[in-house]
Write an enzyme that holds these catalytic residues in place. Sequence first.
Site, mmCIF file in Angstrom:
data_model
loop_
_atom_site.group_PDB
_atom_site.id
_atom_site.type_symbol
_atom_site.label_atom_id
_atom_site.label_comp_id
_atom_site.label_asym_id
_atom_site.label_seq_id
_atom_site.Cartn_x
_atom_site.Cartn_y
_atom_site.Cartn_z
ATOM 1 C CB CYS A 81 -13.763 0.844 11.347
ATOM 2 S SG CYS A 81 -12.020 1.296 11.325
ATOM 3 C CG HIS A 82 -12.625 7.167 10.931
ATOM 4 N ND1 HIS A 82 -12.419 8.215 10.070
ATOM 5 C CD2 HIS A 82 -12.677 7.712 12.169
ATOM 6 C CE1 HIS A 82 -12.323 9.343 10.755
ATOM 7 N NE2 HIS A 82 -12.485 9.062 12.036
ATOM 8 C CG PHE A 83 -17.142 8.076 10.460
ATOM 9 C CD1 PHE A 83 -17.159 7.911 11.833
ATOM 10 C CD2 PHE A 83 -16.464 9.152 9.916
ATOM 11 C CE1 PHE A 83 -16.526 8.838 12.665
ATOM 12 C CE2 PHE A 83 -15.825 10.069 10.743
ATOM 13 C CZ PHE A 83 -15.852 9.917 12.119
ATOM 14 C CB VAL A 114 -13.094 10.195 5.949
ATOM 15 C CG1 VAL A 114 -13.588 10.144 7.379
ATOM 16 C CG2 VAL A 114 -12.122 11.329 5.749
#
Length: 177
Positions: free
Chosen positions: A75-77, A82
């Site tokens: 989810c990041h990203f 990362v």
Amino acid sequence: MTNTCTPNHKSSYTYEDLLASGRGELFGPKGPQLPAPTMLMMDRVIEMNETGGQYGKGYVEAELDIKPDLFFFGCHFIGDPVMPGCLGLDAMWQLVGFYLGWIGGEGKGRALGVGEVKFTGQVLPTAKKVTYRIHLKRVINRKLIMGVADGEVEVDGRVIYTATDLKVGLFQDTSTF
């Protein structure tokens, strides 16, 4: 230090030990707890002592094995995975609180601040291992028990984050915090 439990003075801790800390079993019912997974940001503590580190006042070293399926990479990203830098910072706060429990401190741990944080790299899903190093500068043992430390986060042998004056306090009552 008001301590109704015996400090658990091992010099290293397994993942199972860290989970026991999260359940309030490692340092006793009044000792500080680590968060449970998925917010537990380490797999093991490989070294702890009261006289090491840059200031000779305590040292903690811990590791996190990086796996591509760690929750934050999805989810990041999206398309650019990362590890959020704030999770590395939180890991350092977690370890300062863990140290306070290790020396016999009691209370609920809360991050109280940081002097300066620098990010000079990143943790990608291709990394193998993150290492955290905490150098205690002082422990204040009054009405509030507080640890102050400098820390660094390393990925695969390269320092990527540094933090000065990490502050964690142990509180008997957090209802008005």
